[in-house]
Design an enzyme around this catalytic site. Structure first.
Site, PDB file in Angstrom:
ATOM      1  N   TYR A  75       0.828  -1.197   0.000  1.00 51.20           N
ATOM      2  CA  TYR A  75       0.000   0.000   0.000  1.00 51.20           C
ATOM      3  C   TYR A  75       0.865   1.250   0.000  1.00 51.20           C
ATOM      4  O   TYR A  75       2.081   1.174   0.212  1.00 51.20           O
ATOM      5  CB  TYR A  75      -0.944   0.009   1.214  1.00 51.20           C
ATOM      6  CG  TYR A  75      -0.281   0.333   2.534  1.00 51.20           C
ATOM      7  CD1 TYR A  75       0.560  -0.576   3.165  1.00 51.20           C
ATOM      8  CD2 TYR A  75      -0.489   1.562   3.150  1.00 51.20           C
ATOM      9  CE1 TYR A  75       1.166  -0.272   4.384  1.00 51.20           C
ATOM     10  CE2 TYR A  75       0.114   1.876   4.366  1.00 51.20           C
ATOM     11  CZ  TYR A  75       0.941   0.947   4.974  1.00 51.20           C
ATOM     12  OH  TYR A  75       1.544   1.250   6.163  1.00 51.20           O
ATOM     13  N   ARG A  94       8.498   4.491  -4.665  1.00 53.17           N
ATOM     14  CA  ARG A  94       8.467   3.511  -3.568  1.00 53.17           C
ATOM     15  C   ARG A  94       7.456   2.401  -3.858  1.00 53.17           C
ATOM     16  O   ARG A  94       7.708   1.223  -3.608  1.00 53.17           O
ATOM     17  CB  ARG A  94       8.142   4.221  -2.249  1.00 53.17           C
ATOM     18  CG  ARG A  94       8.268   3.309  -1.042  1.00 53.17           C
ATOM     19  CD  ARG A  94       8.182   4.060   0.263  1.00 53.17           C
ATOM     20  NE  ARG A  94       6.859   4.605   0.505  1.00 53.17           N
ATOM     21  CZ  ARG A  94       6.544   5.346   1.571  1.00 53.17           C
ATOM     22  NH1 ARG A  94       7.462   5.638   2.461  1.00 53.17           N
ATOM     23  NH2 ARG A  94       5.326   5.811   1.738  1.00 53.17           N
ATOM     24  N   ARG A 145      -7.060 -20.445  -2.242  1.00 52.46           N
ATOM     25  CA  ARG A 145      -5.935 -20.366  -1.306  1.00 52.46           C
ATOM     26  C   ARG A 145      -4.889 -21.428  -1.593  1.00 52.46           C
ATOM     27  O   ARG A 145      -5.151 -22.634  -1.541  1.00 52.46           O
ATOM     28  CB  ARG A 145      -6.445 -20.512   0.128  1.00 52.46           C
ATOM     29  CG  ARG A 145      -5.347 -20.261   1.156  1.00 52.46           C
ATOM     30  CD  ARG A 145      -5.875 -20.330   2.586  1.00 52.46           C
ATOM     31  NE  ARG A 145      -4.827 -20.008   3.534  1.00 52.46           N
ATOM     32  CZ  ARG A 145      -3.917 -20.883   3.964  1.00 52.46           C
ATOM     33  NH1 ARG A 145      -3.948 -22.131   3.526  1.00 52.46           N
ATOM     34  NH2 ARG A 145      -2.983 -20.510   4.835  1.00 52.46           N
ATOM     35  N   LYS A 193       6.491  -1.589   1.835  1.00 59.48           N
ATOM     36  CA  LYS A 193       5.275  -1.117   2.519  1.00 59.48           C
ATOM     37  C   LYS A 193       4.161  -2.155   2.335  1.00 59.48           C
ATOM     38  O   LYS A 193       3.171  -1.906   1.633  1.00 59.48           O
ATOM     39  CB  LYS A 193       4.881   0.254   1.944  1.00 59.48           C
ATOM     40  CG  LYS A 193       4.179   1.147   2.963  1.00 59.48           C
ATOM     41  CD  LYS A 193       4.165   2.581   2.495  1.00 59.48           C
ATOM     42  CE  LYS A 193       3.195   3.429   3.258  1.00 59.48           C
ATOM     43  NZ  LYS A 193       3.362   3.481   4.703  1.00 59.48           N
ATOM     44  N   GLU A 226      12.383   2.810  14.551  1.00 60.23           N
ATOM     45  CA  GLU A 226      11.239   3.315  13.813  1.00 60.23           C
ATOM     46  C   GLU A 226      10.069   3.416  14.786  1.00 60.23           C
ATOM     47  O   GLU A 226      10.247   3.228  15.994  1.00 60.23           O
ATOM     48  CB  GLU A 226      10.919   2.346  12.659  1.00 60.23           C
ATOM     49  CG  GLU A 226      10.310   3.004  11.435  1.00 60.23           C
ATOM     50  CD  GLU A 226      10.206   2.039  10.255  1.00 60.23           C
ATOM     51  OE1 GLU A 226      10.988   1.087  10.160  1.00 60.23           O
ATOM     52  OE2 GLU A 226       9.312   2.275   9.414  1.00 60.23           O
ATOM     53  N   LEU A 249      11.187   1.289   6.947  1.00 58.30           N
ATOM     54  CA  LEU A 249      10.401   1.816   5.824  1.00 58.30           C
ATOM     55  C   LEU A 249      10.975   3.199   5.494  1.00 58.30           C
ATOM     56  O   LEU A 249      10.943   4.084   6.351  1.00 58.30           O
ATOM     57  CB  LEU A 249       8.933   1.901   6.244  1.00 58.30           C
ATOM     58  CG  LEU A 249       7.828   2.069   5.197  1.00 58.30           C
ATOM     59  CD1 LEU A 249       7.562   3.525   4.871  1.00 58.30           C
ATOM     60  CD2 LEU A 249       8.097   1.299   3.906  1.00 58.30           C
TER      61      LEU A 249
HETATM   62  N1  PDD Z   1       2.707   5.091   7.485  1.00 55.31           N
HETATM   63  N2  PDD Z   1       7.341   3.845   8.980  1.00 55.31           N
HETATM   64  C1  PDD Z   1       6.211   3.121   8.954  1.00 55.31           C
HETATM   65  C2  PDD Z   1       6.203   1.778   9.590  1.00 55.31           C
HETATM   66  C3  PDD Z   1       5.068   3.651   8.326  1.00 55.31           C
HETATM   67  O1  PDD Z   1       3.943   2.919   8.284  1.00 55.31           O
HETATM   68  C4  PDD Z   1       5.113   4.940   7.762  1.00 55.31           C
HETATM   69  C5  PDD Z   1       3.928   5.557   7.074  1.00 55.31           C
HETATM   70  C6  PDD Z   1       6.319   5.668   7.843  1.00 55.31           C
HETATM   71  C7  PDD Z   1       6.455   7.055   7.278  1.00 55.31           C
HETATM   72  O2  PDD Z   1       6.402   7.040   5.872  1.00 55.31           O
HETATM   73  P1  PDD Z   1       5.929   8.325   5.057  1.00 55.31           P
HETATM   74  O3  PDD Z   1       6.710   9.484   5.564  1.00 55.31           O
HETATM   75  O4  PDD Z   1       6.246   8.004   3.654  1.00 55.31           O
HETATM   76  O5  PDD Z   1       4.474   8.472   5.312  1.00 55.31           O
HETATM   77  C8  PDD Z   1       7.412   5.080   8.442  1.00 55.31           C
HETATM   78  C9  PDD Z   1       1.517   5.471   6.786  1.00 55.31           C
HETATM   79  C10 PDD Z   1       1.200   6.907   6.918  1.00 55.31           C
HETATM   80  C11 PDD Z   1       0.377   4.551   7.182  1.00 55.31           C
HETATM   81  O6  PDD Z   1       0.650   3.378   7.375  1.00 55.31           O
HETATM   82  O7  PDD Z   1      -0.773   4.986   7.268  1.00 55.31           O
END
Ligand code: PDD
Length: 366
Positions: A75, A94, A145, A193, A226, A249
């Site tokens: 996503y 990404r 599945r 992601k 993180e 991430l």
């Molecule tokens: N999350 N690390 C993790 C584990 C994340 O899920 C996210 C973003 C980030 C920051 O990434 P960015 O700056 O590109 O948004 C770092 C999104 C917002 C979510 O899961 O809703």
């Protein structure tokens, strides 16, 4: 004694008058509570599902979808401001990279169309002149599945939704927010992601149960790497520390902060944040699409620095806000070229101006 029928009627009237108002208030209150507890169906919002723009309430995905069965997909979340997709090119890079890593066809025509789909949804949902978030999810599609990949011609499931982004209160940025900690239980490909987010879900739930905004993820009991849905930065000895891009991430907001710190002459040290240096951490913040920057003033029961939002965080908060104003395709191209990222020629309309992304501060990879 026998009651007079008229007296009884009067009594009933009085009882009704006394009880009717409180009763109707109670019923109204209960109805409101029930409707707040019911999962919201996002009335009136449209989404995109597999080639169609349809009301969100009508969107259905098969129980054989591999996203449902195996969390087999990925996503993206992008912020949109008055119809402009913030960091569009970086989010697309990404996304494509994630698809390639998961061996889902990243060359599908629909992938190229995602920014246009997002813009159309912003319009359909009345968000073209507002702040919004765009969520994109692509799974390996629908098949009975079986762990290994389905037939090569199985079309991926593609879902996109644009939703209003509620403004964060001023106190969020002015007073800061709190965080808790938890061991990092995620797999070793946190750089993708994926929609497989159970450790992140458990971490955020811990934060929620402690009235905290975030949950910082700690590896080997030693390093903050993180957070449940954000990247992490700490100020130590006047330098900005943040974990390197590998095995986290790589946040788009993180990269903005690293670039902005460079422009401001702040030295960035790209390494995990050692818990052993806790006493030396004077400022801490997280970055993510949504708030962009979230100042953290307390972690578990430990106050960060003097418990106030520090000067480096404030400087970078302002710089990030400025970035919204300055962003256009040309600067995005420059940043990406500077980062050595190969961009599809058609992803960026304009040529980057010379040196638009170069920063004065050093970036140290420890
Ligand atoms: N999350 N690390 C993790 C584990 C994340 O899920 C996210 C973003 C980030 C920051 O990434 P960015 O700056 O590109 O948004 C770092 C999104 C917002 C979510 O899961 O809703």
């Amino acid at each position: 004694m026998r009651r007079h029928p008229q007296a009884t009627l009067h009594q009933i009237d009085r009882i009704a008058a006394v009880w009717l108002l409180p009763l109707s208030i109670l019923v109204f209150f209960l109805c409101c509570r029930a409707s707040l507890r019911r999962p919201r169906k996002m009335p009136g919002l449209f989404c995109y599902l597999n080639g169609e723009f349809i009301p969100h309430a009508d969107a259905k995905v098969s129980v054989d979808d591999r996203g449902f069965l195996f969390a087999d997909g990925m996503y993206e979340v992008t912020k949109a401001c008055k119809g402009h997709l913030f960091g569009e090119a970086e989010h697309m890079v990404r996304l494509r990279r994630g698809l390639t890593e998961l061996r889902i066809d990243s060359a599908l025509p629909v992938v190229d169309e995602l920014p246009a789909i997002a813009r159309k949804l912003l319009q359909l949902n009345g968000l073209a002149d507002k702040d919004a978030t765009v969520y994109v999810q692509i799974t390996r599609g629908v098949a009975p599945r079986y762990h290994a990949f389905p037939a090569a011609d199985t079309p991926p499931t593609v879902y996109v939704i644009a939703k209003p982004l509620a403004a964060y209160p001023a106190s969020f940025f002015e007073d800061g927010v709190t965080a808790v900690t938890m061991p990092d239980m995620r797999w070793k490909r946190c750089d993708i992601k994926t929609i497989s987010l159970l450790p992140n879900v458990l971490a955020k739930q811990k934060a929620k149960e402690h009235d905290a905004y975030e949950c910082l993820l700690v590896r080997e009991d030693k390093f903050i790497v993180e957070a449940s849905h954000s990247n992490v930065f700490a100020v130590i000895d006047g330098q900005l520390w943040t974990p390197a891009r590998d095995n986290i991430l790589p946040g788009i907001s993180r990269d903005v902060i690293v670039a902005k710190a460079g422009e401001l002459g702040i030295t960035v040290v790209e390494t995990a944040i050692p818990i052993a240096r806790w006493a030396d951490i004077t400022e801490l913040f997280t970055t993510s699409t949504g708030p962009d920057v979230a100042p953290i003033v307390k972690v578990d029961d430990k106050v960060v620095g003097d418990g106030k939002v520090g000067p480096v965080t404030k400087q970078l908060l302002a710089a990030f806000a400025g970035r919204w104003l300055e962003e256009d395709k040309a600067t995005a191209a420059a940043r990406m070229a500077a980062a050595g990222v190969a961009v599809k020629a058609d992803a960026l309309a304009a040529k980057a101006p010379e040196g638009a992304a170069s920063g004065a501060g050093a970036v140290v990879t420890a």
